[in-house]
Design an enzyme around this catalytic site. Structure first.
Site, PDB file in Angstrom:
ATOM      1  N   ASP A   2       0.680  -1.266   0.046  1.00  0.00           N
ATOM      2  CA  ASP A   2       0.044  -0.193  -0.160  1.00  0.00           C
ATOM      3  C   ASP A   2       1.288   1.598  -0.147  1.00  0.00           C
ATOM      4  OD1 ASP A   2       0.014   1.165   2.874  1.00  0.00           O
ATOM      5  OD2 ASP A   2      -0.560  -1.267   3.528  1.00  0.00           O
ATOM      6  N   ASP A   3       0.481   2.114  -0.095  1.00  0.00           N
ATOM      7  CA  ASP A   3       0.950   3.372  -0.754  1.00  0.00           C
ATOM      8  C   ASP A   3       1.795   3.965   0.746  1.00  0.00           C
ATOM      9  OD1 ASP A   3       0.012   3.750  -2.813  1.00  0.00           O
ATOM     10  OD2 ASP A   3      -1.398   5.303  -2.471  1.00  0.00           O
ATOM     11  N   ALA A   4       1.234   4.114   1.645  1.00  0.00           N
ATOM     12  CA  ALA A   4       1.589   4.747   3.200  1.00  0.00           C
ATOM     13  C   ALA A   4       3.105   4.050   3.413  1.00  0.00           C
ATOM     14  CB  ALA A   4       0.901   4.097   4.145  1.00  0.00           C
ATOM     15  N   TYR A  19       4.948   2.191   1.093  1.00  0.00           N
ATOM     16  CA  TYR A  19       5.741   2.297   0.127  1.00  0.00           C
ATOM     17  C   TYR A  19       6.370   3.796   0.828  1.00  0.00           C
ATOM     18  CZ  TYR A  19       7.836   2.794  -4.804  1.00  0.00           C
ATOM     19  OH  TYR A  19       8.909   3.116  -5.754  1.00  0.00           O
ATOM     20  N   SER A  37      13.971  13.325  -9.064  1.00  0.00           N
ATOM     21  CA  SER A  37      13.132  12.973  -8.473  1.00  0.00           C
ATOM     22  C   SER A  37      12.858  13.611  -8.037  1.00  0.00           C
ATOM     23  CB  SER A  37      12.933  11.859  -8.158  1.00  0.00           C
ATOM     24  OG  SER A  37      13.734  11.046  -6.917  1.00  0.00           O
ATOM     25  N   LYS A  83       0.512  17.147  -8.269  1.00  0.00           N
ATOM     26  CA  LYS A  83       1.606  15.693  -8.244  1.00  0.00           C
ATOM     27  C   LYS A  83       1.051  14.791  -8.576  1.00  0.00           C
ATOM     28  CE  LYS A  83       4.458  12.903  -6.298  1.00  0.00           C
ATOM     29  NZ  LYS A  83       4.342  11.785  -6.537  1.00  0.00           N
ATOM     30  N   LYS A 121       6.969  24.402  -6.503  1.00  0.00           N
ATOM     31  CA  LYS A 121       8.549  24.773  -6.622  1.00  0.00           C
ATOM     32  C   LYS A 121       9.070  26.009  -6.793  1.00  0.00           C
ATOM     33  CE  LYS A 121       8.385  21.002 -10.747  1.00  0.00           C
ATOM     34  NZ  LYS A 121       7.519  20.749 -11.671  1.00  0.00           N
ATOM     35  N   LYS A 152       3.198  15.464   0.119  1.00  0.00           N
ATOM     36  CA  LYS A 152       1.959  13.931  -0.299  1.00  0.00           C
ATOM     37  C   LYS A 152       0.912  14.669   0.311  1.00  0.00           C
ATOM     38  CE  LYS A 152       3.189  11.062  -2.441  1.00  0.00           C
ATOM     39  NZ  LYS A 152       3.829   9.115  -1.915  1.00  0.00           N
ATOM     40  N   CYS A 154     -31.211 -12.780  -9.918  1.00  0.00           N
ATOM     41  CA  CYS A 154     -32.551 -13.245  -9.497  1.00  0.00           C
ATOM     42  C   CYS A 154     -33.272 -13.891 -10.674  1.00  0.00           C
ATOM     43  CB  CYS A 154     -33.493 -13.289  -7.839  1.00  0.00           C
ATOM     44  SG  CYS A 154     -34.304 -14.527  -7.198  1.00  0.00           S
TER      45      CYS A 154
END
Length: 616
Positions: free
Chosen positions: A32-34, A36, A79, A114, A297, A321, A435
């Site tokens: 999962d994202d967290a 990672y 990145s 993002k 940026k 994030k 049904c």
């Protein structure tokens, strides 16, 4: 927690495998994202602490997840480092202010959404598109020119100087792109894409498909090689600021990242940046594509030059994030219910998990085929649940991406039901199981739908009242609602005389509703509020709808030749109900022409006028 070199390389391998699955295009997701994001952070912290020489290459592979490739970039594709909360953003602003030597409040910033897609380098030579390359490991990537060149936002030619011009940006699928891509993919006999970000990566690499899928490219950087002094001095690319570069890219025909935001111009100071980030997060569910954060940026070129970059990331930018949109949890059960038209619905019950700002416990699963394709398993007695990845599709609708760790010893494959929940036989000939009794198996659900605001709008007749009337046998069809009297309603427990009178008045009012509302209340399978309005407008009377042939029904916008026969059959089955409604005084249930709207256009106060409404 201390991390040894062996653990470092093991964690890097685990994250690299998760990244490869994430971008593979087949819909699998191992982490999962967290989890990672935490793993990436642990790698970076360990690399900085110990100075391991292989750290940069490992981190590039993990962060990119897109395969190294062998086509060198015109300039390195770095990145961005991540910030998970406002405290980490404050640390970033302080570092930048120290590095530049000016007060933090004087520094200009540009804030962008993002995008959740795939970074690309688009290279032009003498103004003509030559190649499109993935980010890869940051120095070289894969050539995806064949599939990416047709993406919206990538012009075939640009007004540029001699030499090479490299434009970098993100290739994404908008929500509209994704819907069309899955339509084409299913038509070609393939399973639908799991989500837009997998779809982008898988589509860019697939050179032998018989169909193309829509893609969209948003540019956010440009490099000239060799530098053309006269051109760089031009207004389009004056080298003064990032905002100037974006304006120049836009003038060349590129879509730019800030196109989807308003306002989007530069801001000064951290407080303004945090406000802009909050605005991006608020607009997240309304943007045309998936986003998982905001990019911040430095705007001015001299600030960027002063700060420079590490081997992995620039020091003048950061990605804030948002709350992870995927999390891991336990799959506890799959519940089956019968809808108002007899269709079976499947709902996965999961251990409560907080995803994208809400707690999720139930997730709709579309059909048995999806359950089998995603490999869902349920706990066996004494066993442990299967771990699954849950996300919010389009930041709104929860869905299960798939298993987090494959099968477990404590679970077994899901076995589809042999009958509906009421014990009746099933029609399994189509993708959606049904049904055999159709709407007769879920009478209460159909009546609850009929009395809702979009249909008959019988205020006060809630689910408990409907269920009581259906279970007692007083109501069996929509027509029976119009036969209800005071005595019938007073049999409902705890329903007083005052509320009963109000409901009777609402029912009487519903007799004069326009045709479109009555068609909606019938709950014809394959239609809803919008489709019912189009059917009513096309035929003008209930008699014409009852007499319509499949060919005539197919001419209604949004129906077509595939759905038309089933709608005509459904209308024919409802003919006795419609006839009973007409007898009970429902005006639009008659066979003569009736208005399809609440009043004649000529009688309305703005009839014949053109009105423009504006607002902030």
């Amino acid at each position: 927690m201390e991390i040894t070199h062996d653990k470092f390389t093991d964690l890097a391998a685990e994250l690299r495998a998760a990244a490869a699955a994430y971008y593979a295009g087949g819909g699998s997701q191992l982490m999962d994202d967290a989890t990672y994001d935490v793993g990436i952070r642990r790698l970076r912290e360990a690399a900085n602490e110990h100075g391991w020489s292989e750290a940069d290459d490992l981190l590039s592979q993990v962060a990119g997840g897109q395969g190294a490739g062998d086509i060198p970039h015109v300039a390195p594709m770095l990145s961005l480092d991540n910030a998970m909360d406002d405290g980490e953003m404050a640390q970033f602003f302080a570092r930048v202010a120290r590095g530049v030597g000016v007060p933090e409040s004087e520094i200009e910033w540009v804030v962008e959404p993002k995008f959740d897609g795939m970074a690309l380098e688009v290279v032009y030579r003498d103004g003509v598109l030559r190649r499109i390359v993935t980010r890869g490991n940051g120095t070289a990537g894969e050539d995806v020119t064949e599939m990416a060149s047709a993406a919206a936002g990538i012009p075939a030619r640009i007004a540029a100087p001699d030499g090479e011009v490299a434009v970098v940006g993100e290739c994404v699928m908008t929500h509209d792109d994704f819907a069309e891509a899955n339509r084409r993919r299913v038509a070609a006999g393939d399973h639908p894409f799991a989500n837009p970000r997998n779809a982008v990566a898988g589509s860019l690499r697939s050179k032998h498909r018989t169909y193309r899928v829509p893609l969209t490219f948003y540019a956010y950087g440009v490099t000239f090689a060799p530098v053309a002094d006269a051109y760089v001095a031009d207004d389009a690319f004056g080298g003064r600021s990032y905002a100037d570069d974006l304006a120049g890219l836009s003038s060349l025909g590129f879509l730019i990242a800030t196109d989807v935001l308003y306002p989007s111009g530069p801001v000064c100071g951290s407080e303004a940046v945090l406000e802009r980030i909050a605005a991006v997060e608020t607009a997240r569910s309304t943007l045309p594509m998936d986003t998982d954060g905001a990019v911040v940026k430095a705007n001015r070129t001299h600030v960027r030059d002063a700060l420079g970059a590490s081997s992995r990331a620039p020091r003048w930018g950061i990605a804030r994030k948002f709350a992870p949109d995927t999390r891991e949890t336990d799959l506890l059960d799959i519940e089956v219910a019968v809808g108002r038209t007899g269709n079976l619905s499947f709902t996965a019950k999961v251990a409560p998990v907080y995803v994208g700002g809400v707690t999720i416990e139930s997730v709709t699963v579309h059909n048995v085929s999806e359950i089998a394709r995603k490999g869902f398993r349920l706990p066996v007695p004494g066993g442990s649940p299967q771990r699954v990845i849950v996300r919010r599709a389009g930041e709104v609708i929860p869905e299960i991406v798939g298993p987090a760790n494959g099968a477990t010893d404590g679970s077994a494959p899901y076995v589809p039901p042999a009958t509906c929940p009421a014990g009746h036989d099933l029609d399994t000939s189509g993708t959606i199981w049904r049904c055999v009794l159709g709407r007769g198996c879920a009478i209460a659900a159909g009546i609850r739908y009929a009395v809702s605001r979009d249909c008959l709008d019988i205020e006060g007749m809630g689910a408990q009242i409907v269920d009581a009337l259906v279970s007692s046998g007083v109501v069996g069809t929509v027509a029976d609602l119009f036969a209800l009297g005071l005595d019938d309603l007073l049999t409902v427990p705890r329903l007083g005389r005052s509320n009963t009178l109000k409901i009777v008045a609402q029912i009487d009012k519903a007799r004069s509703l326009p045709l479109a509302r009555i068609v909606t209340a019938l709950g014809i399978r394959g239609t809803g509020r919008s489709m019912s309005r189009r059917i009513a407008a096309a035929f003008g009377s209930m008699g014409a709808i009852l007499a319509a042939t499949p060919t005539q029904m197919a001419e209604v916008e949004g129906i077509g030749p595939v759905k038309a026969p089933s709608i005509v059959t459904e209308v024919a089955e409802l003919a006795p109900v419609i006839a009973q409604m007409a007898v009970l005084g429902v005006i639009a249930a008659g066979v003569e022409a009736r208005p399809t709207d609440d009043g004649a256009a000529g009688d309305l106060p703005l009839a014949g006028m053109s009105v423009c409404v504006t607002g902030p």
